[in-house]
Motif scaffolding. Structure first.
Motif, PDB file in Angstrom:
ATOM      1  N   GLY A 154       0.808  -1.216   0.000  1.00  0.00           N
ATOM      2  CA  GLY A 154       0.000   0.000   0.000  1.00  0.00           C
ATOM      3  C   GLY A 154       0.841   1.265   0.000  1.00  0.00           C
ATOM      4  N   LEU A 155       1.817   1.324   0.875  1.00  0.00           N
ATOM      5  CA  LEU A 155       2.669   2.513   0.954  1.00  0.00           C
ATOM      6  C   LEU A 155       3.529   2.668  -0.295  1.00  0.00           C
ATOM      7  N   THR A 156       3.996   1.535  -0.845  1.00  0.00           N
ATOM      8  CA  THR A 156       4.780   1.588  -2.076  1.00  0.00           C
ATOM      9  C   THR A 156       3.956   2.143  -3.221  1.00  0.00           C
ATOM     10  N   ALA A 157       2.708   1.665  -3.357  1.00  0.00           N
ATOM     11  CA  ALA A 157       1.828   2.136  -4.430  1.00  0.00           C
ATOM     12  C   ALA A 157       1.515   3.612  -4.279  1.00  0.00           C
ATOM     13  N   MET A 158       1.229   4.051  -3.065  1.00  0.00           N
ATOM     14  CA  MET A 158       0.839   5.436  -2.847  1.00  0.00           C
ATOM     15  C   MET A 158       2.011   6.392  -3.077  1.00  0.00           C
ATOM     16  N   GLN A 159       3.181   5.989  -2.662  1.00  0.00           N
ATOM     17  CA  GLN A 159       4.349   6.865  -2.777  1.00  0.00           C
ATOM     18  C   GLN A 159       4.903   6.932  -4.196  1.00  0.00           C
ATOM     19  N   ASN A 160       4.718   5.870  -4.966  1.00  0.00           N
ATOM     20  CA  ASN A 160       5.369   5.809  -6.282  1.00  0.00           C
ATOM     21  C   ASN A 160       4.417   5.911  -7.473  1.00  0.00           C
ATOM     22  N   TRP A 161       3.158   5.509  -7.299  1.00  0.00           N
ATOM     23  CA  TRP A 161       2.281   5.411  -8.468  1.00  0.00           C
ATOM     24  C   TRP A 161       1.012   6.251  -8.377  1.00  0.00           C
ATOM     25  N   GLY A 162       0.721   6.825  -7.218  1.00  0.00           N
ATOM     26  CA  GLY A 162      -0.438   7.697  -7.108  1.00  0.00           C
ATOM     27  C   GLY A 162      -1.698   6.974  -6.672  1.00  0.00           C
ATOM     28  N   ILE A 163      -2.715   7.759  -6.384  1.00  0.00           N
ATOM     29  CA  ILE A 163      -3.936   7.220  -5.785  1.00  0.00           C
ATOM     30  C   ILE A 163      -4.756   6.365  -6.748  1.00  0.00           C
ATOM     31  N   GLU A 164      -4.734   6.689  -8.066  1.00  0.00           N
ATOM     32  CA  GLU A 164      -5.508   5.899  -9.020  1.00  0.00           C
ATOM     33  C   GLU A 164      -4.987   4.471  -9.091  1.00  0.00           C
ATOM     34  N   VAL A 165      -3.681   4.321  -9.180  1.00  0.00           N
ATOM     35  CA  VAL A 165      -3.092   2.983  -9.210  1.00  0.00           C
ATOM     36  C   VAL A 165      -3.313   2.284  -7.863  1.00  0.00           C
ATOM     37  N   THR A 166      -3.237   3.052  -6.780  1.00  0.00           N
ATOM     38  CA  THR A 166      -3.463   2.489  -5.444  1.00  0.00           C
ATOM     39  C   THR A 166      -4.841   1.847  -5.354  1.00  0.00           C
ATOM     40  N   PHE A 167      -5.872   2.545  -5.805  1.00  0.00           N
ATOM     41  CA  PHE A 167      -7.236   2.007  -5.751  1.00  0.00           C
ATOM     42  C   PHE A 167      -7.449   0.905  -6.795  1.00  0.00           C
ATOM     43  N   THR A 168      -6.727   0.956  -7.904  1.00  0.00           N
ATOM     44  CA  THR A 168      -6.813  -0.117  -8.894  1.00  0.00           C
ATOM     45  C   THR A 168      -6.303  -1.435  -8.304  1.00  0.00           C
ATOM     46  N   LEU A 169      -5.196  -1.355  -7.574  1.00  0.00           N
ATOM     47  CA  LEU A 169      -4.655  -2.554  -6.937  1.00  0.00           C
ATOM     48  C   LEU A 169      -5.594  -3.078  -5.850  1.00  0.00           C
ATOM     49  N   THR A 170      -6.286  -2.160  -5.156  1.00  0.00           N
ATOM     50  CA  THR A 170      -7.289  -2.567  -4.165  1.00  0.00           C
ATOM     51  C   THR A 170      -8.362  -3.426  -4.820  1.00  0.00           C
ATOM     52  N   THR A 171      -8.877  -2.925  -5.940  1.00  0.00           N
ATOM     53  CA  THR A 171      -9.923  -3.644  -6.672  1.00  0.00           C
ATOM     54  C   THR A 171      -9.417  -4.988  -7.167  1.00  0.00           C
ATOM     55  N   LEU A 172      -8.185  -5.018  -7.667  1.00  0.00           N
ATOM     56  CA  LEU A 172      -7.606  -6.257  -8.192  1.00  0.00           C
ATOM     57  C   LEU A 172      -7.471  -7.313  -7.102  1.00  0.00           C
ATOM     58  N   CYS A 173      -6.991  -6.924  -5.927  1.00  0.00           N
ATOM     59  CA  CYS A 173      -6.837  -7.882  -4.825  1.00  0.00           C
ATOM     60  C   CYS A 173      -8.178  -8.472  -4.410  1.00  0.00           C
ATOM     61  N   ALA A 174      -9.200  -7.620  -4.307  1.00  0.00           N
ATOM     62  CA  ALA A 174     -10.532  -8.100  -3.923  1.00  0.00           C
ATOM     63  C   ALA A 174     -11.121  -8.993  -5.004  1.00  0.00           C
ATOM     64  N   PHE A 175     -10.846  -8.686  -6.272  1.00  0.00           N
ATOM     65  CA  PHE A 175     -11.343  -9.518  -7.371  1.00  0.00           C
ATOM     66  C   PHE A 175     -10.687 -10.896  -7.353  1.00  0.00           C
ATOM     67  N   ILE A 176      -9.384 -10.942  -7.066  1.00  0.00           N
ATOM     68  CA  ILE A 176      -8.692 -12.228  -6.970  1.00  0.00           C
ATOM     69  C   ILE A 176      -9.277 -13.058  -5.827  1.00  0.00           C
ATOM     70  N   ALA A 177      -9.578 -12.398  -4.700  1.00  0.00           N
ATOM     71  CA  ALA A 177     -10.200 -13.105  -3.569  1.00  0.00           C
ATOM     72  C   ALA A 177     -11.519 -13.737  -3.991  1.00  0.00           C
ATOM     73  N   LEU A 178     -12.328 -12.989  -4.741  1.00  0.00           N
ATOM     74  CA  LEU A 178     -13.614 -13.495  -5.219  1.00  0.00           C
ATOM     75  C   LEU A 178     -13.411 -14.638  -6.208  1.00  0.00           C
TER      76      LEU A 178
END
Length: 403
Positions: A154-178
């Motif tokens: 989370g901190l790596t994504a926020m510091q290096n790639w911005g909030i859009e990529v941060t939330f994209t990875l959030t969605t991806l992780c939850a989708f993989i769980a599903l």
């Protein structure tokens, strides 16, 4: 005689699915407060509410979920909960105010509370009874690994790639769980055993949403969760105060590494010798870890404390959850899981608040010092609420009789 299989495909699927659920949880736990302050112009209070509201909705939803599992089946509730959790994760792009983000956090917390209750119930049903301590230990290990990887990612994504990529990875992780969760196939006999007789109306009696047999050990877990919350919430702050900022991120890495090394032994010992043989020494080790942490002014002592706490608390938590499940009838395992997690989360929530207040008054070094004695006092609580009634496993009795 060969042991019944533990590492079945369904055990692996549900454990990995749960890993991505908790990866999403810890990922958002460290990024959303920063997002609230820096992007939504909130303050520390609002940032705290982002965590608190999520936790409250999870606590509220768990007793209901345990009841629904008993009525409609574990798999149905599992998929519904994973879907809600995924939808919540996919909506973080849209809130533009703190108020709307709080509403989303409440909704997302419902999905989290439901899915963690359902996964706990599935694992309890598919682990062989003779390997329950070992299996629950490995299941908890997946959550511990998520606790390490989530904040780092989370901190790596926020510091290096911005909030859009941060939330994209959030969605991806939850989708993989599903996606992985859909693959889980609970054996029909186990699913039927988890279903309580249908009633004409949905009732909200205490016994339908809380399993009485799980309450005592859940209270014990909540007691120790108060101390553990001081680790979750403030160990990085404590490290910064002591000039150990550079190694603070390695605390949970060492914590997880010790878990990986110890898990093959502690779970098996639980199944062979029973809860007391594992829990009493693990609590002492937990207390020693807190004592070392209270005086950790070097990186070596700081990371040594992490190892002791990882071995102690990392063994105690799944043991408590295993007790809650073992003492409940098969049809009430979902409710027992919900009872344990709900009461435990109350301990975490209350602890995060109270240790923050106390730590601000006496300092975190003193907080951890007194926390070690708090743990030792809790050993008495465990003894009176469960340990004194401990039953030696039948397998151990048989070994003794045959020797």
């Amino acid at each position: 005689m060969s042991k019944p299989a533990l590492w079945t495909k369904d055990f692996i699927f549900v454990s990995v699915s749960n890993f991505f659920v908790f990866l999403t949880f810890y990922y958002l736990l460290v990024t959303l407060p920063i997002y609230t302050i820096e992007d939504l112009q909130g303050g520390g209070t609002e940032a705290g509410l982002i965590v608190t509201v999520f936790l409250i909705s999870a606590i509220i939803s768990r007793p209901l979920t345990g009841n629904w599992i008993s009525r409609y089946g574990t798999k149905v509730i599992f998929i519904i909960s994973l879907t809600l959790f995924f939808l919540g994760a996919a909506l973080y792009f849209f809130p533009s105010t703190i108020g709307s983000l709080l509403v989303l956090r409440f909704f997302h917390g419902i999905g989290f509370g439901m899915v963690t209750t359902a996964t706990g119930t599935i694992v309890a049903n598919i682990i062989p009874d003779s390997r329950r301590g070992e299996g629950m230990g490995y299941y908890a290990l997946f959550m511990n690994l998520a606790m390490v990887m989530g904040p780092f990612l989370g901190l790596t994504a926020m510091q290096n790639w911005g909030i859009e990529v941060t939330f994209t990875l959030t969605t991806l992780c939850a989708f993989i769980a599903l996606g992985i969760g859909v693959l889980v196939q609970l054996p029909k006999a186990k699913e039927d055993a988890s279903l309580a007789p249908k009633r004409e109306k949905m009732s909200f009696r205490f016994g339908d949403m809380f399993e009485a047999s799980a309450v005592k050990i859940s209270l014990v877990g909540a007691f120790f969760a108060i101390t553990y919350s001081s680790i979750l919430s403030f160990v990085s702050v404590y490290a910064n105060d002591n000039g150990l900022a550079e190694v603070s991120s390695f605390f949970f890495v060492v914590y997880a590494a010790v878990l990986l090394l110890s898990r093959p032994f502690t779970g098996k010992w639980y199944d062979r010798f029973g809860a007391n043989v594992i829990i009493y020494p693990a609590l002492v080790i937990f207390a020693v870890g807190m004592f070392i942490l209270s005086g950790a002014h070097t990186a070596l002592l700081f990371l040594l404390a992490a190892g002791f706490i990882g071995l102690g608390w990392g063994t105690v938590f799944p043991s408590f959850q295993t007790i809650a499940i073992q003492e409940a009838p098969p049809a009430k395992r979902g409710v027992a899981t919900a009872t344990f997690l709900s009461i435990f989360d109350v301990g975490i929530g209350f602890g995060s608040f109270i240790v923050g207040v106390i730590g601000g008054q006496i300092g975190f070094s003193s907080l951890y010092f007194y926390g070690s004695f708090f743990i030792l006092a809790g050993i008495l609580l465990y003894y009176f609420l469960h340990g004194s009634n401990h039953q030696v496993p039948a397998t151990t009795q048989n070994l003794s009789n045959n020797s």
